[in-house]
Design a protein around this motif. Structure first.
Motif, short mmCIF file in Angstrom:
data_model
loop_
_atom_site.label_atom_id
_atom_site.label_comp_id
_atom_site.label_asym_id
_atom_site.label_seq_id
_atom_site.Cartn_x
_atom_site.Cartn_y
_atom_site.Cartn_z
N ILE A 54 -4.30 3.40 9.50
CA ILE A 54 -3.71 2.75 8.30
C ILE A 54 -2.27 2.02 8.76
O ILE A 54 -2.25 0.61 8.28
N PRO A 88 0.32 6.15 3.48
CA PRO A 88 -0.51 7.29 3.86
C PRO A 88 -0.20 8.90 3.88
O PRO A 88 0.92 9.10 4.32
N GLU A 108 0.82 -1.26 0.09
CA GLU A 108 0.05 -0.13 -0.10
C GLU A 108 0.87 0.91 0.05
O GLU A 108 1.91 1.32 0.58
N GLU A 167 -6.91 8.79 10.83
CA GLU A 167 -6.68 7.96 9.80
C GLU A 167 -5.19 7.39 9.51
O GLU A 167 -4.98 6.29 9.19
N PHE A 168 -4.28 8.31 9.49
CA PHE A 168 -2.87 8.00 9.23
C PHE A 168 -2.44 7.08 10.28
O PHE A 168 -1.85 6.03 9.87
#
Length: 233
Positions: free
Chosen positions: A169, A50, A47, A165-166
């Motif tokens: 993730i 972020p 991924e 959110e950071f």
């Protein structure tokens, strides 16, 4: 839930789960809230690191990630560069990170190494809360004293509201530990760890970093757990 507004309000994770929960987890996991990946995260499953904006380095220059990691990779070649990203929220976590950073420096960035520019260490220090911007001059000044001047450009500080959110993730749920990530040349997370590095983990990290920067990529051993950092049960 906020009884006045009838909705849900955001709270600092430390307040939600509790200081004693965080300290207990560090004790039961040997300061490792997430286990190191046992091999590289395959490129097809990796991924992108972020996004986090409103960062400033110790030279006063604005930055955002993951663009900061790939700023010098004009070729957009995944194997052109490997960045060791070291993240801390608290002093205790920051004190664990040299156990990873120093061996990485010795292996790639110090001594005789014609390809030292392909390896980079980026420290990220997260300061969350409504009052931190007012305190930022004092925090920055203190941080400068603890970081070598040669690393000031690559030491990024965040002053802002909760970057939930950071954190989610990257699975950084315990803000009292330190977290380590290997990021390839196009900003993908290829390996993760936490806490204080063991000899086995450090050797694995260095081996993966070397493989990530091979010009002719070989098929790397694939992690049985491709997600970022396996959560300690």
């Amino acid at each position: 839930k906020d009884p006045k507004k009838g909705g849900y309000r955001k709270v600092i994770l430390e307040h939600s789960l509790g200081y004693f929960w965080a300290i207990k987890e560090l004790a039961t996991t040997n300061k490792k809230p997430i286990l190191s990946n046992n091999a590289v995260i395959p490129a097809a499953e990796a991924e992108k690191f972020p996004f986090l904006g409103d960062l400033v380095n110790l030279k006063g220059e604005a930055a955002s990630i993951p663009d900061f990691f790939t700023r010098n990779n004009r070729s957009k070649d995944a194997s052109a560069k490997c960045t060791l990203v070291a993240i801390s929220y608290k002093d205790f976590g920051a004190q664990l990170l040299p156990s990873w950073i120093d061996p990485f420096d010795m292996a790639f960035r110090k001594g005789v190494n014609n390809e030292a520019d392909r390896y980079e260490v980026v420290r990220i220090i997260i300061n969350e809360g409504r009052m931190v911007k007012l305190l930022s001059p004092f925090i920055t000044s203190g941080t400068k004293k603890n970081v070598p001047e040669s690393d000031h450009a690559n030491t990024l500080l965040y002053y802002g509201i909760f970057a939930e959110e950071f954190r989610d993730i990257l699975r950084m749920h315990n803000i009292y530990s330190g977290y380590i990530f290997l990021v390839d040349g196009i900003g993908r997370v290829r390996w993760a760890g936490s806490g204080e590095g063991t000899e086995e983990e450090i050797n694995s990290m260095i081996g993966i970093a070397k493989n990530l920067t091979k010009r002719l990529q070989k098929q790397l051993p694939q992690s049985q757990n491709p997600r970022i950092g396996k959560r300690v049960q």
